[in-house]
Design an enzyme around this catalytic site. Sequence first.
Site, PDB file in Angstrom:
ATOM      1  N   GLU A  47       1.041  -1.272   0.014  1.00  0.00           N
ATOM      2  CA  GLU A  47       0.037  -0.034  -0.125  1.00  0.00           C
ATOM      3  C   GLU A  47       0.863   1.189   0.094  1.00  0.00           C
ATOM      4  OE1 GLU A  47      -3.588   2.341   2.387  1.00  0.00           O
ATOM      5  OE2 GLU A  47      -2.432   0.574   3.352  1.00  0.00           O
ATOM      6  N   ASP A  72       5.120   4.734   3.568  1.00  0.00           N
ATOM      7  CA  ASP A  72       5.027   6.084   3.813  1.00  0.00           C
ATOM      8  C   ASP A  72       6.257   6.518   4.581  1.00  0.00           C
ATOM      9  OD1 ASP A  72       3.822   8.653   4.818  1.00  0.00           O
ATOM     10  OD2 ASP A  72       2.080   7.768   4.086  1.00  0.00           O
ATOM     11  N   ASP A 121      -2.393  12.042  -2.548  1.00  0.00           N
ATOM     12  CA  ASP A 121      -2.504  13.618  -2.649  1.00  0.00           C
ATOM     13  C   ASP A 121      -2.550  13.854  -4.145  1.00  0.00           C
ATOM     14  OD1 ASP A 121      -1.991  16.379  -3.118  1.00  0.00           O
ATOM     15  OD2 ASP A 121      -0.658  16.377  -1.273  1.00  0.00           O
ATOM     16  N   ASP A 157     -11.250   9.813  -4.699  1.00  0.00           N
ATOM     17  CA  ASP A 157     -12.373  10.579  -5.026  1.00  0.00           C
ATOM     18  C   ASP A 157     -12.153  12.002  -5.954  1.00  0.00           C
ATOM     19  OD1 ASP A 157     -10.590  11.801  -2.973  1.00  0.00           O
ATOM     20  OD2 ASP A 157     -12.146  13.539  -3.140  1.00  0.00           O
TER      21      ASP A 157
END
Length: 219
Positions: A47, A72, A121, A157
């Site tokens: 991920e 991350d 982002d 989204d």
Amino acid sequence: MSRGKLKRFAEIAERANVIEPSKAIYEHVKGNWHKDVFINDNPITLELACGRGEYTIGLGRLFPNNNHIGIDIKGDRIWKGSAIAEEEGLENVAFLRTHLLELNNFFEPGEVNEIWITFPDPRPRDRDEKRRVTHSRFLDIYKSIISKNGIVRLKTDNTGLFDYTLEVLKSREDIKDLHFTHDLYHSEYVSECHDIRTRYEQKFSAEGHDIKYLRFAFL
């Protein structure tokens, strides 16, 4: 730096499920995830820009016979997911602190079987195009570490990022099996996402935004 953040950094430094620069394994984990981290030969799912690692944790719970790595650069984000994995005894879940442009330093060609990109982002400004995680320079990196027929998946989204990604993918000559929808939860692809919803996804869905989804493989 706040006391809370310092405390979180100190805690992840002690967690075996976090691979970060302060640990010796950080320098030699490439090609050795199965042997030195998971102690098995199960397939590896990433991920990317995982934040709190909600997908990493969710997939780890659902698929105990796969290994899951949340990646991350922000240690205080990884802290949450690594704590949950530790509390639940998810030995098939790990976290890596690095920038996505450095993935080649941590994975051998073909070492990864699947990649998830969840609500990244969108970097909407034109000058930030090269920082979008679906820009071709990132796609080239993903291609270099994923196995033959390995699947890359994107949920977002953001219509601008989604349409940009489709444009990039359709312009390349090394993409196959591209499938997509602009409305995941009213599509045939909904089951592929295993009903795992990040906090961003819950927020945006509640605000009435449709969730976009795509998947593809490299030739």
